[in-house]
Design a protein around this motif. Structure first.
Motif, mmCIF file in Angstrom:
data_model
loop_
_atom_site.group_PDB
_atom_site.id
_atom_site.type_symbol
_atom_site.label_atom_id
_atom_site.label_comp_id
_atom_site.label_asym_id
_atom_site.label_seq_id
_atom_site.Cartn_x
_atom_site.Cartn_y
_atom_site.Cartn_z
ATOM 1 N N PHE A 115 14.979 21.963 -0.700
ATOM 2 C CA PHE A 115 15.019 22.749 -1.929
ATOM 3 C C PHE A 115 13.627 23.127 -2.428
ATOM 4 O O PHE A 115 13.383 24.259 -2.813
ATOM 5 N N LEU A 116 12.702 22.179 -2.405
ATOM 6 C CA LEU A 116 11.392 22.423 -3.006
ATOM 7 C C LEU A 116 10.342 21.585 -2.304
ATOM 8 O O LEU A 116 10.572 20.406 -1.997
ATOM 9 N N THR A 117 9.188 22.185 -2.046
ATOM 10 C CA THR A 117 8.038 21.468 -1.505
ATOM 11 C C THR A 117 6.866 21.654 -2.455
ATOM 12 O O THR A 117 6.534 22.777 -2.835
ATOM 13 N N ILE A 118 6.268 20.545 -2.846
ATOM 14 C CA ILE A 118 5.077 20.553 -3.699
ATOM 15 C C ILE A 118 3.942 19.958 -2.885
ATOM 16 O O ILE A 118 4.040 18.824 -2.402
ATOM 17 N N GLU A 119 2.867 20.684 -2.706
ATOM 18 C CA GLU A 119 1.771 20.162 -1.899
ATOM 19 C C GLU A 119 0.437 20.707 -2.368
ATOM 20 O O GLU A 119 0.367 21.617 -3.206
ATOM 21 N N GLY A 120 -0.618 20.122 -1.804
ATOM 22 C CA GLY A 120 -1.960 20.561 -2.159
ATOM 23 C C GLY A 120 -2.283 20.290 -3.621
ATOM 24 O O GLY A 120 -1.939 19.250 -4.172
ATOM 25 N N ALA A 121 -2.917 21.261 -4.244
ATOM 26 C CA ALA A 121 -3.354 21.107 -5.633
ATOM 27 C C ALA A 121 -2.182 20.995 -6.600
ATOM 28 O O ALA A 121 -2.351 20.541 -7.738
ATOM 29 N N ALA A 122 -0.988 21.400 -6.173
ATOM 30 C CA ALA A 122 0.180 21.344 -7.052
ATOM 31 C C ALA A 122 0.737 19.926 -7.201
ATOM 32 O O ALA A 122 1.515 19.666 -8.121
ATOM 33 N N VAL A 123 0.348 19.010 -6.316
ATOM 34 C CA VAL A 123 0.824 17.630 -6.407
ATOM 35 C C VAL A 123 0.105 16.937 -7.563
ATOM 36 O O VAL A 123 -1.123 16.952 -7.622
ATOM 37 N N LEU A 134 7.873 11.524 0.349
ATOM 38 C CA LEU A 134 6.468 11.574 -0.054
ATOM 39 C C LEU A 134 5.572 11.393 1.163
ATOM 40 O O LEU A 134 5.757 10.454 1.941
ATOM 41 N N THR A 135 4.626 12.290 1.336
ATOM 42 C CA THR A 135 3.627 12.163 2.399
ATOM 43 C C THR A 135 2.302 11.779 1.756
ATOM 44 O O THR A 135 1.889 12.372 0.748
ATOM 45 N N THR A 136 1.629 10.780 2.333
ATOM 46 C CA THR A 136 0.381 10.293 1.759
ATOM 47 C C THR A 136 -0.828 10.804 2.536
ATOM 48 O O THR A 136 -0.706 11.332 3.650
ATOM 49 N N ALA A 137 -2.004 10.622 1.944
ATOM 50 C CA ALA A 137 -3.240 11.148 2.524
ATOM 51 C C ALA A 137 -3.552 10.539 3.881
ATOM 52 O O ALA A 137 -4.240 11.161 4.706
ATOM 53 N N ASP A 138 -3.027 9.330 4.144
ATOM 54 C CA ASP A 138 -3.278 8.707 5.445
ATOM 55 C C ASP A 138 -2.246 9.114 6.493
ATOM 56 O O ASP A 138 -2.210 8.562 7.584
ATOM 57 N N GLY A 139 -1.380 10.083 6.140
ATOM 58 C CA GLY A 139 -0.443 10.628 7.110
ATOM 59 C C GLY A 139 0.899 9.962 7.168
ATOM 60 O O GLY A 139 1.768 10.373 7.946
ATOM 61 N N ARG A 140 1.137 8.958 6.351
ATOM 62 C CA ARG A 140 2.431 8.271 6.378
ATOM 63 C C ARG A 140 3.474 9.062 5.589
ATOM 64 O O ARG A 140 3.164 9.696 4.580
ATOM 65 N N LEU A 141 4.728 8.988 6.058
ATOM 66 C CA LEU A 141 5.852 9.627 5.395
ATOM 67 C C LEU A 141 6.754 8.548 4.808
ATOM 68 O O LEU A 141 7.250 7.688 5.527
ATOM 69 N N SER A 187 0.819 -1.210 0.000
ATOM 70 C CA SER A 187 0.000 0.000 0.000
ATOM 71 C C SER A 187 0.856 1.264 0.000
ATOM 72 O O SER A 187 0.378 2.337 0.301
ATOM 73 N N GLY A 188 2.139 1.103 -0.321
ATOM 74 C CA GLY A 188 3.039 2.241 -0.272
ATOM 75 C C GLY A 188 3.100 3.022 -1.566
ATOM 76 O O GLY A 188 2.368 2.775 -2.533
ATOM 77 N N VAL A 189 4.015 3.987 -1.590
ATOM 78 C CA VAL A 189 4.242 4.813 -2.772
ATOM 79 C C VAL A 189 5.744 4.954 -3.002
ATOM 80 O O VAL A 189 6.542 4.833 -2.076
ATOM 81 N N GLU A 202 -4.525 3.140 -4.808
ATOM 82 C CA GLU A 202 -5.491 3.885 -4.007
ATOM 83 C C GLU A 202 -4.841 4.959 -3.139
ATOM 84 O O GLU A 202 -5.417 6.015 -2.918
ATOM 85 N N ASN A 203 -3.641 4.677 -2.630
ATOM 86 C CA ASN A 203 -2.968 5.638 -1.769
ATOM 87 C C ASN A 203 -2.607 6.895 -2.560
ATOM 88 O O ASN A 203 -2.152 6.812 -3.698
ATOM 89 N N THR A 204 -2.798 8.058 -1.973
ATOM 90 C CA THR A 204 -2.594 9.332 -2.665
ATOM 91 C C THR A 204 -1.502 10.144 -1.985
ATOM 92 O O THR A 204 -1.468 10.267 -0.763
ATOM 93 N N VAL A 205 -0.602 10.715 -2.784
ATOM 94 C CA VAL A 205 0.439 11.588 -2.261
ATOM 95 C C VAL A 205 -0.112 13.007 -2.132
ATOM 96 O O VAL A 205 -0.709 13.544 -3.075
ATOM 97 N N THR A 206 0.078 13.603 -0.965
ATOM 98 C CA THR A 206 -0.407 14.964 -0.721
ATOM 99 C C THR A 206 0.727 15.981 -0.626
ATOM 100 O O THR A 206 0.487 17.178 -0.700
ATOM 101 N N LYS A 207 1.961 15.492 -0.460
ATOM 102 C CA LYS A 207 3.098 16.412 -0.382
ATOM 103 C C LYS A 207 4.364 15.715 -0.867
ATOM 104 O O LYS A 207 4.613 14.568 -0.530
ATOM 105 N N ILE A 208 5.145 16.453 -1.670
ATOM 106 C CA ILE A 208 6.443 15.987 -2.135
ATOM 107 C C ILE A 208 7.495 16.986 -1.660
ATOM 108 O O ILE A 208 7.362 18.188 -1.897
ATOM 109 N N GLU A 209 8.517 16.514 -0.961
ATOM 110 C CA GLU A 209 9.605 17.369 -0.510
ATOM 111 C C GLU A 209 10.910 16.903 -1.155
ATOM 112 O O GLU A 209 11.201 15.710 -1.159
#
Length: 319
Positions: free
Chosen positions: A107-115, A181-188, A34-36, A71-78
């Motif tokens: 260097f860069l954080t991508i989150e929210g609608a930008a992911v 990568l941070t996922t919608a279920d809170g995992r890093l 169930s990872g990414v 099914e798992n969704t990424v919500t933030k990329i650092e």
């Protein structure tokens, strides 16, 4: 049979003992189901390295993330950066100073609608100026005397000048990025197994590049020596090193009969205008390595294990 032991080890590592009767509610899927993970490559048309004396040449990357279960969704990329420089230690030995620590510099954080969505590419660029801003206050104890010297102020590197737009970095400098990568279920997800980083199709865990003195070989005629090695001793398992002379390819590899390695001399005729090299993936890239020596006797490429796939980056600073 030579690969049998490897496959047995892989299968043993995957064995899960399941009782004949089980409560389905108590069955927990392993994290990998169930990872990414992610995959980052140089964008088409972009240079893959910084060019010495030309800070205007940046690098553009294409990045996508993969959901193992769909099914798992990424919500933030650092994205985190590292910088390394080659130097000579007090005993006259080659050494490397590394900056960024274990975690790297953000260097860069991508989150929210930008992911982007699963398996959809997003692009970003990084320049020499970006790297300088992240590491400009770095210092290192080159002489091992307990006193750190500023990187941009080291008398042994007079060509490295903070005041120069084009010479903040010099040959011998190298760089890399990694991602979390941070996922919608809170995992890093901030680390993956070596197999995911080097063997899993469409996945990697970092990207490295350097300062190059020239993008291509000028006047390439002469004899080049290719030394190909296989650490397991059973050949390259489909991997190849392709040499293009004016666009015409010749393929070199290590056969099963050759076992641990092979050496080839490639004679490039006078009048040749372009000479390039390309590594193509095999089944066990983690066993493959190679060097390329130019007609002048310089090692202009040394890659492996797990050489980068695609065009081979050459060190032409001494050519």
């Amino acid at each position: 049979m030579k690969k049998l032991n490897k496959y047995i080890l892989v299968l043993l590592a995957m064995v899960v003992v399941i009782p004949a009767c089980k409560d389905e509610d108590l069955v927990v899927l392993p994290d990998w189901e169930s990872g990414v993970n992610a995959y980052t490559v140089v964008a088409e048309g972009s240079k893959g390295d910084f060019l010495s004396g030309n800070a205007a040449q940046d690098i553009t990357f294409d990045m996508l993330w993969n959901s193992i279960d769909g099914e798992n969704t990424v919500t933030k990329i650092e994205i985190f950066a590292y910088f390394s420089e080659a130097y000579t230690d007090p005993d006259g030995n080659p050494a490397v100073a590394n900056y960024g620590g274990v975690d790297g510099v953000s260097f860069l954080t991508i989150e929210g609608a930008a992911v982007p969505a699963n398996k959809v590419t997003t692009s970003f660029s990084i320049s020499q100026d970006d790297m300088y801003e992240m590491f400009k206050d770095s210092s290192f104890d080159y002489d091992k005397d307990g006193n750190a010297t500023p990187v941009w102020g080291n008398p042994d590197k007079p060509n490295r000048r903070a005041s120069s737009a084009n010479f903040k970095f010099v040959p011998g400098d190298s760089f890399s990025i990694r991602w979390e990568l941070t996922t919608a279920d809170g995992r890093l997800f901030d680390s993956w197994s070596p197999s995911v980083c080097t063997e899993f199709p469409g996945s990697n865990c970092s990207y490295a590049w350097s300062i190059v003195c020239a993008p291509t070989i000028v006047n390439p005629q002469g004899d080049y020596v290719l030394t190909l090695a296989d650490s397991y001793g059973d050949g390259w398992n489909g991997a190849t090193l392709v040499v293009y002379i004016d666009g015409a390819p010749t393929v070199y590899t290590v056969s099963a009969a050759q076992g641990a390695g092979a050496t080839y001399t490639v004679s490039v005729p006078a009048g040749t205008t372009t000479l390039t090299f390309e590594y193509t993936k095999g089944d066990w890239d983690s066993e493959a390595s190679f060097t390329i020596k130019s007609p002048s006797g310089n090692v202009i490429a040394a890659w492996g294990p797990s050489p980068p796939i695609g065009a081979v980056k050459l060190d032409l600073c001494n050519e």
